[in-house]
Design a protein around this motif. Structure first.
Motif, mmCIF file in Angstrom:
data_model
loop_
_atom_site.group_PDB
_atom_site.id
_atom_site.type_symbol
_atom_site.label_atom_id
_atom_site.label_comp_id
_atom_site.label_asym_id
_atom_site.label_seq_id
_atom_site.Cartn_x
_atom_site.Cartn_y
_atom_site.Cartn_z
ATOM 1 N N MET A 94 -15.778 6.856 7.704
ATOM 2 C CA MET A 94 -15.379 5.913 6.637
ATOM 3 C C MET A 94 -14.104 5.174 7.052
ATOM 4 N N SER A 95 -14.126 3.878 6.939
ATOM 5 C CA SER A 95 -12.882 3.147 7.194
ATOM 6 C C SER A 95 -11.913 3.386 6.033
ATOM 7 N N LEU A 96 -10.621 3.286 6.326
ATOM 8 C CA LEU A 96 -9.599 3.562 5.315
ATOM 9 C C LEU A 96 -9.484 2.402 4.332
ATOM 10 N N THR A 97 -9.092 2.720 3.086
ATOM 11 C CA THR A 97 -8.745 1.674 2.125
ATOM 12 C C THR A 97 -7.368 1.117 2.500
ATOM 13 N N ARG A 98 -6.994 0.018 1.861
ATOM 14 C CA ARG A 98 -5.684 -0.570 2.148
ATOM 15 C C ARG A 98 -4.562 0.400 1.801
ATOM 16 N N ASP A 99 -4.706 1.122 0.696
ATOM 17 C CA ASP A 99 -3.665 2.086 0.326
ATOM 18 C C ASP A 99 -3.620 3.255 1.308
ATOM 19 N N GLN A 100 -4.788 3.682 1.787
ATOM 20 C CA GLN A 100 -4.799 4.766 2.786
ATOM 21 C C GLN A 100 -4.145 4.315 4.092
ATOM 22 N N MET A 101 -4.391 3.069 4.478
ATOM 23 C CA MET A 101 -3.750 2.524 5.689
ATOM 24 C C MET A 101 -2.233 2.524 5.525
ATOM 25 N N ALA A 102 -1.794 2.051 4.345
ATOM 26 C CA ALA A 102 -0.350 1.982 4.088
ATOM 27 C C ALA A 102 0.253 3.382 4.040
ATOM 28 N N TRP A 103 -0.500 4.329 3.428
ATOM 29 C CA TRP A 103 -0.022 5.718 3.359
ATOM 30 C C TRP A 103 0.147 6.287 4.769
ATOM 31 N N ARG A 104 -0.854 6.065 5.622
ATOM 32 C CA ARG A 104 -0.777 6.625 6.980
ATOM 33 C C ARG A 104 0.433 6.051 7.733
ATOM 34 N N MET A 105 0.646 4.735 7.601
ATOM 35 C CA MET A 105 1.794 4.116 8.273
ATOM 36 C C MET A 105 3.095 4.723 7.773
ATOM 37 N N ALA A 106 3.177 4.893 6.438
ATOM 38 C CA ALA A 106 4.429 5.356 5.823
ATOM 39 C C ALA A 106 4.829 6.746 6.328
ATOM 40 N N GLN A 107 3.836 7.587 6.720
ATOM 41 C CA GLN A 107 4.154 8.950 7.180
ATOM 42 C C GLN A 107 5.016 8.926 8.445
ATOM 43 N N ASP A 108 4.994 7.820 9.181
ATOM 44 C CA ASP A 108 5.725 7.736 10.452
ATOM 45 C C ASP A 108 7.147 7.200 10.296
ATOM 46 N N ILE A 109 7.560 6.894 9.062
ATOM 47 C CA ILE A 109 8.914 6.360 8.873
ATOM 48 C C ILE A 109 9.888 7.521 8.700
ATOM 49 N N ALA A 110 10.901 7.549 9.542
ATOM 50 C CA ALA A 110 11.835 8.681 9.566
ATOM 51 C C ALA A 110 12.839 8.595 8.420
ATOM 52 N N ASP A 111 13.344 9.759 8.024
ATOM 53 C CA ASP A 111 14.444 9.837 7.059
ATOM 54 C C ASP A 111 15.619 9.018 7.605
ATOM 55 N N GLY A 112 16.210 8.187 6.752
ATOM 56 C CA GLY A 112 17.385 7.410 7.149
ATOM 57 C C GLY A 112 17.075 6.078 7.806
ATOM 58 N N ALA A 113 15.794 5.728 7.938
ATOM 59 C CA ALA A 113 15.443 4.493 8.645
ATOM 60 C C ALA A 113 15.703 3.254 7.789
ATOM 61 N N TYR A 114 16.138 2.188 8.457
ATOM 62 C CA TYR A 114 16.231 0.860 7.855
ATOM 63 C C TYR A 114 14.978 0.099 8.260
ATOM 64 N N VAL A 115 14.234 -0.407 7.262
ATOM 65 C CA VAL A 115 12.877 -0.903 7.511
ATOM 66 C C VAL A 115 12.643 -2.234 6.815
ATOM 67 N N ASN A 116 12.009 -3.155 7.521
ATOM 68 C CA ASN A 116 11.547 -4.404 6.897
ATOM 69 C C ASN A 116 10.027 -4.376 6.832
ATOM 70 N N LEU A 117 9.489 -4.600 5.631
ATOM 71 C CA LEU A 117 8.041 -4.642 5.434
ATOM 72 C C LEU A 117 7.605 -6.087 5.259
ATOM 73 N N GLY A 118 6.653 -6.534 6.066
ATOM 74 C CA GLY A 118 6.170 -7.912 5.994
ATOM 75 C C GLY A 118 5.429 -8.188 4.699
ATOM 76 N N ILE A 119 5.165 -9.470 4.463
ATOM 77 C CA ILE A 119 4.484 -9.906 3.250
ATOM 78 C C ILE A 119 2.999 -9.542 3.345
ATOM 79 N N GLY A 120 2.415 -9.149 2.200
ATOM 80 C CA GLY A 120 0.991 -8.817 2.167
ATOM 81 C C GLY A 120 0.778 -7.320 2.297
ATOM 82 N N LEU A 121 -0.223 -6.935 3.088
ATOM 83 C CA LEU A 121 -0.576 -5.518 3.254
ATOM 84 C C LEU A 121 0.636 -4.622 3.559
ATOM 85 N N PRO A 122 1.556 -5.021 4.460
ATOM 86 C CA PRO A 122 2.709 -4.135 4.723
ATOM 87 C C PRO A 122 3.558 -3.825 3.489
#
Lengths: 235, 221
Positions: free
Chosen positions: B1-29
């Motif tokens: 099964m391909s991931l939903t948009r929220d599942q894709m975003a959830w998977r990406m978010a797991q890789d963001i470290a504590d204390g990180a400064y992050v810019n999220l692009g417009i749209g799906l990000p």
């Protein structure tokens, strides 16, 4: 005595001439000096070059200035939005020139102009079509593009609080381009929601010192472009 | 099964470290902001002059002096700050942004990113902050569907659209897989549940191989 307060929007527009380059603060509707732009329409200057991050929404503010046929060229980073109907039409009709600049390069070109800095090298846009025709040079491990300062004849900015010396504070993210545009124009005009006595702004809170400002005019209840867009959509 | 948009975003978010400064692009990000792992302090940057950006407010609390790069109303978290545009992009170019998560039209096997223009002759060119952020962030990753709506690969050997920045993308999170980019091209490091490597390879337009220890994306609940 220094008194940069101007009684009316119309009087504030007097230094503006045909063909001027004008910095306009704002990011979308946030921080856009809509009342100054409407006064500029009344003033009648033509053949203007406008530096603004976007290209106007609906039929208010910058969009109204474009619709009145006063603008020869736009310099911006993102002239596309779901409501930028006026610019879209002019651009597709070939009636307006467009220079697209990466947003950070736009900010730094304005800052450099305000700080008396000449051309500078920047990594942004290397290897892309926006670097075409520009000088590229390698320093250390990176390639850079030569960018030029972007100065204006006049800056129109929106502030929250001003005093008669032209000291300014801003509100939340409406600050965006205003402080650097104020620095980078021969004549900076600020509309402010509140005009206060000299000394009433805590000096620790001054964001733009009065040296960068030439005129302040009070606009107590600025139009919300967003609410105007919503109202226009209602049946 | 391909991931939903929220599942894709959830998977990406797991890789963001504590204390990180992050810019999220417009749209799906932008959806990544809804899935930040609890217990980590992650500071979101918005290029219009915000650090410590919080979620969308209730309808009655909207303030159009406080919007994100996509011009949507947001909030400010305790510890957040406002600053002008030159400072905002000094954060970006000056190396203070640990991570950017961008959308893409195309990503090349050599890390080139194309996400601002399809080069169509009637399109109005508009770049925003994408070029500055792609070049300035210490790590640039892409969150996007694996293929276009009409089934064409977005992961390609060479971008045919105008570039945003050459050689910047390190990892791509798609609805089918997590894909790293190294000197040899695309490397599948995780697959969506029920998706095989061959199916991913068939939908990819550049050199791709299965990484050592390639696993299955572990979704919550």
């Amino acid at each position: 005595m220094i008194d940069k307060r101007v009684d009316s929007l119309a009087a504030a527009m007097r230094p503006i001439r045909d063909g001027h380059t004008i910095h306009v603060s704002g990011f979308g509707e946030s921080g856009c000096p809509t009342e100054l732009l409407h006064a500029l329409i009344e003033h009648g200057a033509r053949g203007l070059t406008i530096v603004y991050n976007n290209a106007g929404n609906g039929h208010l503010g910058l969009a109204a200035l474009l619709e009145a046929g006063r603008v020869r060229k736009m310099i911006c980073s993102y002239p596309r939005s779901s409501h930028s109907v006026v610019f879209d039409r002019l651009y597709r009709a070939g009636a307006i020139e467009l220079e697209v600049v990466p947003q950070g390069t736009l900010a730094e070109r304005i800052r450099a102009a305000g700080a008396g800095i000449g051309p500078f090298y920047c990594r942004t846009s290397v290897g892309t079509p926006l670097a075409d025709g520009k000088e590229c040079r390698r320093f250390g491990d990176h390639d850079y593009v030569l960018e030029h300062p972007l100065r204006a004849d006049v800056a129109l900015i929106k502030a929250e609080t001003a005093d008669r010396w032209g000291n300014l504070t801003f509100r939340k993210a409406a600050r965006n381009f205003a402080p650097i545009m104020a620095m980078a124009a021969d004549h900076t005009i600020a509309q402010a929601r509140r005009l206060v006595e000299l000394g009433a702004i805590d000096p620790e809170q001054v964001v733009t010192p009065g040296a960068f400002v030439d005129a302040v005019v009070r606009v107590a209840n600025p139009i919300s472009e967003y609410e105007a867009l919503l109202a226009a959509k209602r049946p | 099964m391909s991931l939903t948009r929220d599942q894709m975003a959830w998977r990406m978010a797991q890789d963001i470290a504590d204390g990180a400064y992050v810019n999220l692009g417009i749209g799906l990000p932008e959806l990544v902001g809804n899935h930040l792992p609890p217990g980590r302090e992650i500071v979101l940057h918005s290029e219009n002059g915000i650090l410590g950006m919080g979620p969308e407010p209730a309808a009655t609390e909207r303030d159009y002096d406080l919007i994100n790069a996509g011009k949507k109303p947001v909030t400010l978290l305790p510890g957040g700050a406002y600053f002008h545009h030159a400072d905002s992009f000094a954060i970006v170019r000056g190396g203070r942004l640990d991570l950017c998560v961008l959308g893409a039209f195309q990503v090349a096997a050599i890390g080139d990113l194309a996400n601002w223009s399809t080069g169509a002759p009637d399109a109005i060119p508009a770049v925003g902050g994408a070029m500055d952020i792609a070049v300035g962030a210490r790590r640039c990753v892409v969150l996007t569907e694996h293929t276009t709506r009409d089934g064409k690969p977005k992961l390609v050997e060479r971008c045919t659209y105008p570039l945003t920045a050459p050689g910047v993308v390190r990892r791509v999170y798609t609805d089918l897989a997590v894909v790293d980019i190294d000197a040899g091209g695309f490397v599948v490091v995780e697959l969506a549940p029920g998706i095989g490597f061959e199916a991913v390879a068939a939908r990819t337009g550049g050199p791709i191989r299965r990484g050592d220890g390639c696993g299955i994306i572990a979704l919550p609940g």
